[in-house]
Scaffold this motif. Structure first.
Motif, short mmCIF file in Angstrom:
data_model
loop_
_atom_site.label_atom_id
_atom_site.label_comp_id
_atom_site.label_asym_id
_atom_site.label_seq_id
_atom_site.Cartn_x
_atom_site.Cartn_y
_atom_site.Cartn_z
N VAL A 82 -1.65 -4.08 -11.11
CA VAL A 82 -2.24 -3.23 -10.07
C VAL A 82 -1.44 -1.81 -10.35
O VAL A 82 -2.18 -0.74 -10.08
N LEU A 83 -0.18 -1.81 -10.73
CA LEU A 83 0.58 -0.54 -10.52
C LEU A 83 0.04 0.23 -11.85
O LEU A 83 -0.21 1.49 -11.75
N SER A 140 0.94 -1.13 0.07
CA SER A 140 -0.02 -0.03 -0.08
C SER A 140 0.70 1.24 -0.04
O SER A 140 0.80 2.20 -0.79
N LYS A 141 1.78 1.14 0.78
CA LYS A 141 2.87 2.42 0.91
C LYS A 141 3.42 2.48 -0.34
O LYS A 141 3.83 3.71 -0.90
N GLN A 142 3.69 1.64 -1.18
CA GLN A 142 4.55 1.85 -2.48
C GLN A 142 3.73 2.23 -3.55
O GLN A 142 3.95 2.81 -4.40
N ILE A 143 2.47 1.60 -3.63
CA ILE A 143 1.28 2.18 -4.59
C ILE A 143 0.88 3.52 -4.40
O ILE A 143 0.98 4.41 -5.58
N PHE A 144 0.58 3.84 -3.37
CA PHE A 144 -0.24 5.25 -2.85
C PHE A 144 0.82 6.17 -2.65
O PHE A 144 0.22 7.26 -2.33
N LEU A 145 2.04 5.83 -2.37
CA LEU A 145 2.97 7.21 -2.01
C LEU A 145 2.91 8.28 -3.01
O LEU A 145 2.65 9.41 -2.53
N PRO A 146 2.82 8.07 -4.25
CA PRO A 146 2.97 8.99 -5.28
C PRO A 146 1.50 9.59 -5.52
O PRO A 146 1.37 10.54 -6.32
N LEU A 147 0.56 8.89 -5.11
CA LEU A 147 -0.75 9.27 -5.22
C LEU A 147 -1.56 10.71 -4.54
O LEU A 147 -0.83 10.61 -3.30
N ASN A 148 -2.48 11.22 -4.85
CA ASN A 148 -2.89 12.18 -3.97
C ASN A 148 -3.81 11.64 -2.92
O ASN A 148 -4.22 10.19 -3.09
N LEU A 157 -1.48 4.01 -11.88
CA LEU A 157 -0.85 5.13 -12.69
C LEU A 157 -2.26 5.79 -13.40
O LEU A 157 -2.26 7.04 -13.54
N TYR A 158 -3.10 5.12 -13.66
CA TYR A 158 -4.15 5.62 -14.59
C TYR A 158 -5.32 6.31 -13.20
O TYR A 158 -5.78 7.46 -13.76
N LEU A 159 -5.26 5.87 -12.28
CA LEU A 159 -5.86 6.54 -11.19
C LEU A 159 -5.27 8.00 -10.71
O LEU A 159 -5.74 9.05 -10.54
N PRO A 167 -13.72 -2.63 -15.94
CA PRO A 167 -14.59 -2.05 -15.01
C PRO A 167 -13.47 -1.10 -14.29
O PRO A 167 -13.95 -0.02 -13.86
N LEU A 168 -12.33 -1.54 -13.52
CA LEU A 168 -11.39 -0.61 -12.94
C LEU A 168 -10.99 0.32 -13.76
O LEU A 168 -11.05 1.44 -13.17
N TRP A 169 -10.60 0.21 -14.93
CA TRP A 169 -10.18 1.43 -15.77
C TRP A 169 -11.18 2.36 -15.92
O TRP A 169 -11.01 3.46 -16.10
N LEU A 170 -12.52 1.85 -16.43
CA LEU A 170 -13.54 2.93 -16.61
C LEU A 170 -13.99 3.52 -15.28
O LEU A 170 -14.35 4.66 -15.47
N ALA A 171 -13.70 2.86 -14.17
CA ALA A 171 -14.03 3.64 -12.77
C ALA A 171 -12.97 4.75 -12.76
O ALA A 171 -13.29 5.89 -12.25
#
Length: 227
Positions: A216-217, A55-63, A221-223, A108-112
């Motif tokens: 997931v990565l 979770s830390k690795q994935i969401f650290l660069p995200l808002n 990035l799309y998110l 569905p996840l990309w569309l979300a």
């Protein structure tokens, strides 16, 4: 021969029950439920450490607004990782070798993520379709190209996961057939092919983990583009 090789990717049925459903449910059984005790066992501690690190690795660069996706993407990571690794065991089936399943997860996840961007920041999301400073005559062509690249993302996610796992399983089966065929003629060559099979199996374990992480990565990035 060709049909026998690809028969391993056909969804098996037993007593009219599609075993792909059991293969999709079985990975969740292997993960332990969290305990409220002060001291937990090694498996639970390792599982908790893995989830926190991931979770830390994935969401650290995200808002911070994208952190709401932490539970969903972490569960998706465990789901894909479990199915990929379970499929390497003998007499098992890998659901992620089915393109329909991977597209059913990716689309569905990309569309979300796209809908999230259009709802929260529509100007910035639509601005990705046209690079800044583009020449005026190229604007229609660039918009078409960027739109195609946007729409092809879920297909690329599904095909990447399917192709990597399918190729690895085919190589493992081909080398195992070569090992058994060489056993009667040359023990030395059979041992060489068997050592190659062991190394390829270790590589396929790494590929199974890496492809789940990459899936997931890329979604994260799309998110990130849409939050």
């Amino acid at each position: 021969m060709t049909m026998n090789l690809f028969n391993q990717f056909a969804s098996p049925n037993n007593f009219g029950i599609p075993l792909i459903l059991i293969a999709m449910v079985f990975p969740w059984i292997t993960f332990l439920t969290p305990s409220n005790r002060w001291i937990t066992n090694r498996v639970t501690s390792s599982q908790t450490w893995f989830l926190k690190t991931f979770s830390k690795q994935i969401f650290l660069p995200l808002n911070p607004t994208a952190h709401k996706w932490a539970f969903l993407l972490s569960a998706l990571m465990l789901f894909l990782l479990g199915m990929n690794l379970m499929g390497l065991l003998p007499y098992t089936f890998t659901p992620t070798t089915q393109l329909s399943l991977n597209l059913g997860l990716a689309t569905p996840l990309w569309l979300a993520t796209v809908i999230t961007g259009l709802r929260n920041q529509p100007t910035a999301s639509l601005g990705h379709l046209l690079p800044e400073g583009s020449p005026s005559p190229l604007i229609p062509i660039l918009i078409i190209i960027e739109s195609i690249s946007l729409l092809i993302r879920p297909l690329a996610l599904g095909v990447r996961l399917t192709a990597n796992l399918t190729a690895g399983h085919l190589l493992i089966q081909l080398i195992s057939l070569a090992t058994s065929a060489m056993l009667s003629s040359s023990i030395f060559i059979s041992m060489l092919t068997f050592s190659t099979l062991v190394l390829l199996t270790l590589l396929e374990i790494a590929v199974a983990m890496i492809q789940a992480y990459v899936f997931v990565l890329l979604l994260s990035l799309y998110l990130q583009e849409n939050t």
